[in-house]
Scaffold this active site. Structure first.
Site, PDB file in Angstrom:
ATOM      1  N   ARG A 113       0.777  -1.217  -0.021  1.00  0.00           N
ATOM      2  CA  ARG A 113      -0.076  -0.217   0.046  1.00  0.00           C
ATOM      3  C   ARG A 113       0.794   1.138   0.127  1.00  0.00           C
ATOM      4  NH1 ARG A 113      -4.032  -2.587  -1.414  1.00  0.00           N
ATOM      5  NH2 ARG A 113      -5.842  -3.224  -0.677  1.00  0.00           N
TER       6      ARG A 113
ATOM      7  N   GLU B 294      -4.231   7.817  -4.650  1.00  0.00           N
ATOM      8  CA  GLU B 294      -4.322   6.463  -6.199  1.00  0.00           C
ATOM      9  C   GLU B 294      -5.546   7.222  -6.691  1.00  0.00           C
ATOM     10  OE1 GLU B 294      -3.932   3.135  -5.455  1.00  0.00           O
ATOM     11  OE2 GLU B 294      -2.171   2.692  -5.233  1.00  0.00           O
TER      12      GLU B 294
ATOM     13  N   HIS C 240      -1.481   0.484 -10.029  1.00  0.00           N
ATOM     14  CA  HIS C 240      -1.922  -0.458  -9.074  1.00  0.00           C
ATOM     15  C   HIS C 240      -2.738  -1.369  -9.498  1.00  0.00           C
ATOM     16  CE1 HIS C 240      -3.719  -0.909  -4.779  1.00  0.00           C
ATOM     17  NE2 HIS C 240      -3.401  -2.339  -5.246  1.00  0.00           N
TER      18      HIS C 240
END
Length: 328
Positions: A237, A266, A285
């Site tokens: 993360r 994000e 991601h």
């Protein structure tokens, strides 16, 4: 009474049909705001939720008085108030195992790309700058035979370590809350403190879950312990890392390069320097983002919610205490 499920993540048609055979299903595939009136109305009647990437708050739980279970289409559960869910007797399910190998592939993609400067040099070719044989200015770093430092040695960390040790002859060091004797025997891995790992590793790869204990686990002090030749990789993360400290370490040459699939915010804000730095490989991601794996994750979530709402133990349960108290 037919139980109701609110789905706020895209499912395949056959997965949706599987739920609709047994439940009333409200679908919000393109939900933009958790305050959406239609979503809130459905939430009031919901016994189950299926979704991901939305922060679930106690206030939202107050709006769902009938809620019995949440099936997250993810392995990470940092978007959920786990203790509060347990206190309310709401089961929280996730999707481990099915994304392990795919995420490990992504991590090794970042290791290889950052070491061999693959993105930077592909752009070099695209721009038309390749007009003669390359020289030292374009050289990268070897991966085989180097030391791989795993910060976290859960399922994904172990899968990355196997790729490194068995595929590339890497020497594995790991920092983890508990020892992993089977992996030590299989891979020749050695457990050490985080500080020792940072000082020894050529590649530092982070796979720990985000928690109060791991938030900003890697900051300026930790980057200062790494070698100037070290390459840092994060597939856990973004908030596990102090991003400002990472940027400074890269700019000042305290570390050599970074491969990143996760970020503190994000999508990345437009003013972030990270995607514009030659020594950074930045991905949006994509850790588990393959057709096969995302389908398998969604199916696991569908199976979990089916079992939970039928009064059976889900396949992947995060808060065992809630299940134990339900069965008491």
């Amino acid at each position: 009474m037919t139980k109701r499920i609110v789905v706020y993540r895209r499912l395949h048609d056959d997965q949706l049909a599987q739920l609709q055979r047994d439940f009333h299903v409200d679908v919000f595939e393109h939900l933009e705001d958790l305050d959406d009136p239609a979503f809130r109305a459905a939430l009031r009647e919901a016994h189950g939720l299926v979704g991901a990437s939305r922060r679930i708050t106690p206030e939202l739980l107050d709006a769902a008085p009938r809620l019995e279970a949440i099936a997250s289409v993810s392995v990470g559960v940092d978007h959920y108030p786990v203790d509060e869910l347990t206190r309310r007797g709401i089961l929280l399910c996730n999707t481990p195992d099915v994304l392990t190998e795919t995420t490990a592939d992504t991590a090794f993609l970042l290791i290889m790309s950052a070491a061999r400067r693959a993105v930077e040099l592909a752009d070099f070719v695209t721009r038309g700058d390749w007009r003669a044989s390359i020289g030292e200015a374009q050289f990268g770093s070897d991966v085989h035979g180097k030391t791989l430092g795993m910060v976290g040695m859960g399922r994904i960390g172990a899968a990355i370590a196997r790729r490194g040790a068995l595929g590339f002859g890497m020497h594995v060091r790991y920092s983890n809350a508990s020892p992993k004797p089977a992996l030590e025997e299989e891979l020749g891995a050695r457990r050490c403190t985080l500080d020792a790992l940072l000082g020894e590793a050529d590649f530092v790869c982070v796979t720990v879950p985000l928690s109060a204990q791991t938030e900003r686990l890697i900051g300026a002090r930790e980057f200062g312990l790494m070698r100037p030749s070290s390459i840092f990789v994060n597939v856990s993360r973004g908030r596990v890392v102090d991003e400002a400290a990472l940027i400074e370490a890269l700019e000042q040459g305290r570390i050599h390069a970074a491969g990143l699939d996760v970020f503190a915010q994000e999508p990345l804000p437009a003013d972030s320097p990270l995607p514009h730095m030659a020594n950074v490989v930045a991905l949006p991601h994509i850790g588990s983002a393959t057709h096969e794996t995302r389908t398998a994750m969604a199916q696991r979530a569908v199976d979990n919610i089916h079992l939970a709402l039928r009064g059976e133990r889900p396949i992947s349960l995060v808060n065992e205490q809630a299940w134990a108290e339900r069965r008491a």
